[in-house]
Design a protein around this motif. Structure first.
Motif, PDB file in Angstrom:
ATOM      1  N   VAL A   1       0.838  -1.207   0.000  1.00  0.00           N
ATOM      2  CA  VAL A   1       0.000   0.000   0.000  1.00  0.00           C
ATOM      3  C   VAL A   1       0.869   1.251   0.000  1.00  0.00           C
ATOM      4  N   TYR A   2       1.941   1.231   0.781  1.00  0.00           N
ATOM      5  CA  TYR A   2       2.838   2.390   0.818  1.00  0.00           C
ATOM      6  C   TYR A   2       3.425   2.665  -0.565  1.00  0.00           C
ATOM      7  N   GLN A   3       3.754   1.629  -1.298  1.00  0.00           N
ATOM      8  CA  GLN A   3       4.374   1.785  -2.620  1.00  0.00           C
ATOM      9  C   GLN A   3       3.371   2.164  -3.700  1.00  0.00           C
ATOM     10  N   ASN A   4       2.077   2.014  -3.400  1.00  0.00           N
ATOM     11  CA  ASN A   4       1.029   2.387  -4.354  1.00  0.00           C
ATOM     12  C   ASN A   4       0.685   3.858  -4.130  1.00  0.00           C
TER      13      ASN A   4
ATOM     14  N   LYS B   1      -3.131   4.733  -3.674  1.00  0.00           N
ATOM     15  CA  LYS B   1      -3.707   4.211  -2.432  1.00  0.00           C
ATOM     16  C   LYS B   1      -3.130   4.933  -1.227  1.00  0.00           C
ATOM     17  N   ARG B   2      -1.826   5.194  -1.246  1.00  0.00           N
ATOM     18  CA  ARG B   2      -1.208   5.896  -0.132  1.00  0.00           C
ATOM     19  C   ARG B   2      -1.781   7.300   0.013  1.00  0.00           C
ATOM     20  N   THR B   3      -1.956   7.994  -1.102  1.00  0.00           N
ATOM     21  CA  THR B   3      -2.527   9.338  -1.061  1.00  0.00           C
ATOM     22  C   THR B   3      -3.949   9.315  -0.519  1.00  0.00           C
ATOM     23  N   LEU B   4      -4.707   8.296  -0.908  1.00  0.00           N
ATOM     24  CA  LEU B   4      -6.085   8.170  -0.430  1.00  0.00           C
ATOM     25  C   LEU B   4      -6.131   7.993   1.085  1.00  0.00           C
ATOM     26  N   LEU B   5      -5.275   7.117   1.611  1.00  0.00           N
ATOM     27  CA  LEU B   5      -5.249   6.908   3.056  1.00  0.00           C
ATOM     28  C   LEU B   5      -4.777   8.170   3.787  1.00  0.00           C
ATOM     29  N   ALA B   6      -3.752   8.822   3.242  1.00  0.00           N
ATOM     30  CA  ALA B   6      -3.247  10.050   3.859  1.00  0.00           C
ATOM     31  C   ALA B   6      -4.353  11.100   3.945  1.00  0.00           C
ATOM     32  N   ALA B   7      -5.127  11.228   2.859  1.00  0.00           N
ATOM     33  CA  ALA B   7      -6.223  12.198   2.840  1.00  0.00           C
ATOM     34  C   ALA B   7      -7.284  11.843   3.874  1.00  0.00           C
ATOM     35  N   LYS B   8      -7.538  10.560   4.061  1.00  0.00           N
ATOM     36  CA  LYS B   8      -8.558  10.145   5.031  1.00  0.00           C
ATOM     37  C   LYS B   8      -8.146  10.482   6.455  1.00  0.00           C
TER      38      LYS B   8
ATOM     39  N   ALA C   1      -6.580  15.717  -4.001  1.00  0.00           N
ATOM     40  CA  ALA C   1      -5.125  15.877  -3.870  1.00  0.00           C
ATOM     41  C   ALA C   1      -4.406  14.866  -4.752  1.00  0.00           C
ATOM     42  N   ALA C   2      -3.368  15.322  -5.444  1.00  0.00           N
ATOM     43  CA  ALA C   2      -2.662  14.464  -6.403  1.00  0.00           C
ATOM     44  C   ALA C   2      -1.634  13.562  -5.730  1.00  0.00           C
ATOM     45  N   ASP C   3      -1.100  13.984  -4.592  1.00  0.00           N
ATOM     46  CA  ASP C   3      -0.072  13.187  -3.919  1.00  0.00           C
ATOM     47  C   ASP C   3      -0.043  13.535  -2.441  1.00  0.00           C
ATOM     48  N   VAL C   4       0.793  12.821  -1.694  1.00  0.00           N
ATOM     49  CA  VAL C   4       0.862  13.009  -0.249  1.00  0.00           C
ATOM     50  C   VAL C   4       1.381  14.400   0.094  1.00  0.00           C
ATOM     51  N   GLU C   5       2.294  14.930  -0.707  1.00  0.00           N
ATOM     52  CA  GLU C   5       2.833  16.270  -0.438  1.00  0.00           C
ATOM     53  C   GLU C   5       1.722  17.308  -0.489  1.00  0.00           C
ATOM     54  N   GLU C   6       0.793  17.156  -1.415  1.00  0.00           N
ATOM     55  CA  GLU C   6      -0.329  18.098  -1.491  1.00  0.00           C
ATOM     56  C   GLU C   6      -1.245  17.938  -0.283  1.00  0.00           C
ATOM     57  N   VAL C   7      -1.457  16.706   0.146  1.00  0.00           N
ATOM     58  CA  VAL C   7      -2.256  16.463   1.351  1.00  0.00           C
ATOM     59  C   VAL C   7      -1.612  17.147   2.555  1.00  0.00           C
ATOM     60  N   MET C   8      -0.291  17.021   2.680  1.00  0.00           N
ATOM     61  CA  MET C   8       0.407  17.650   3.791  1.00  0.00           C
ATOM     62  C   MET C   8       0.301  19.169   3.742  1.00  0.00           C
TER      63      MET C   8
END
Length: 338
Positions: free
Chosen positions: A103-106, A109-116, A156-163
């Protein structure tokens, strides 16, 4: 019933038969040590230990604690979490570890979980603000601002945007502290060391929340070093940071508002020196008691149909995340509904 033990003074911890012998040590200005009367703690009563002072112990003690599944969390002079002694993982699962890494490498999926995680945190922040808004505090614009930012998380397109979105949400939220608190001002968020009373309580409370989350993770098959919102790093239990985002508003912040507005803590409970503001020993005892009361407070859980404590709620959140990682059930962050 097992409970947490907090060690604020320097001391010596030893195994004494099937109990723990703790000897506080008073240290003079010249470094002379004066052992105080020992205290005996039945090991069956201990859930975990939090060490804020210097602790001397040997390997025999840690072997004993490991056998009894008792973690020990360590904090430095500025109350920053520095590390833990954790008993051997008894719930290791190769399948769960591989799934978590996958999941971390996807990226999607990682961005989705981070957003949640941040969606849950933002919702709980808004619930806190609504509580005080209904009681005459003017927080309408802050609530609307956080809601608007939270809506952008799903795109959000990626985890950096979520942050980035999370940073903007938290700035609005922390700005509201000056409105909620009657006699204290937070100002800018300062850490290592905190510069005022509110920042001192946030840092101390967050560290307690991180370690409680770490304990909950170790009671599941999750690996605490593989995270989705925060970047995994060496010697860092970063998944604790992810999950605790949801609970900091409803546990830590609620306690801060309570102890300050109800004057359980006052200026006499803080030490100001070396350009820092930290709780003194009496203040720590009061704050820790308030946090423990909050952890043990219960409410009726809608899905389970029974009362659960906030401490148990963190563990339930870990299981929900694990089910998503294993493809059993979609993860939905906990959201306050009262």
């Amino acid at each position: 019933m097992k409970r947490s033990f907090y060690l604020f003074n320097p001391g010596i911890m030893e195994r004494k038969d099937n109990t723990l012998k703790y000897t506080p040590v008073k240290i003079d200005d010249d470094g002379t040590e004066h052992p105080q009367p020992p205290r005996y703690i039945p090991v069956e009563d201990v859930a975990e230990m939090y060490v804020f002072g210097s602790l001397r112990a040997n390997s025999a003690l840690y072997n004993f604690l490991g056998q009894k599944d008792i973690p020990v969390h360590f904090f430095d002079y500025y109350e920053n979490y520095t590390g833990s002694f954790m008993p051997r993982d008894g719930l290791l699962s190769g399948r769960a570890l591989l799934a978590q890494a996958k999941v971390y490498q996807n990226k999607k999926k990682r961005t989705l979980l981070a957003a949640k995680f941040i969606q849950g945190a933002a919702w709980n922040m808004v619930m806190n603000l609504n509580y005080y808004h209904r009681r005459g505090k003017d927080l309408g614009s802050t609530i609307d601002g956080i809601k608007a930012l939270a809506k952008t998380l799903s795109s959000a397109a990626d985890v950096e945007e979520v942050m980035g979105i999370e940073g903007n949400i938290r700035k609005l939220y922390y700005d509201a502290f000056d409105v909620i608190l009657d006699d204290y001002k937070m100002g800018a968020r300062t850490k290592q060391p905190p510069q005022n009373e509110v920042n001192a309580l946030i840092s101390f409370g967050n560290m307690m929340c991180y370690t409680e989350t770490l304990r909950a993770i170790h009671q599941t098959q999750l690996n605490p070093t593989i995270s989705f919102l925060h970047t995994p790093g060496e010697r860092r239990y970063s998944l604790c940071l992810d999950i605790s985002e949801i609970f900091k508003p409803i546990i830590v912040d609620r306690v801060i508002f309570k102890v300050l507005n109800k004057h359980a803590l006052g200026p006499q409970h803080f030490d100001r020196k070396l350009n820092s503001c930290l709780l003194n020993q009496k203040g720590k005892l009061i704050y820790v008691k308030a946090m423990e009361d909050r952890y043990n407070e219960t409410f009726r859980h809608r899905s389970l149909g029974r009362n659960v404590s906030y401490k148990h709620l963190i563990k339930l959140e870990c299981y929900k995340l694990l089910k998503d990682i294993l493809g059993i059930e979609e993860y939905k962050p906990f959201k306050m509904y009262w």
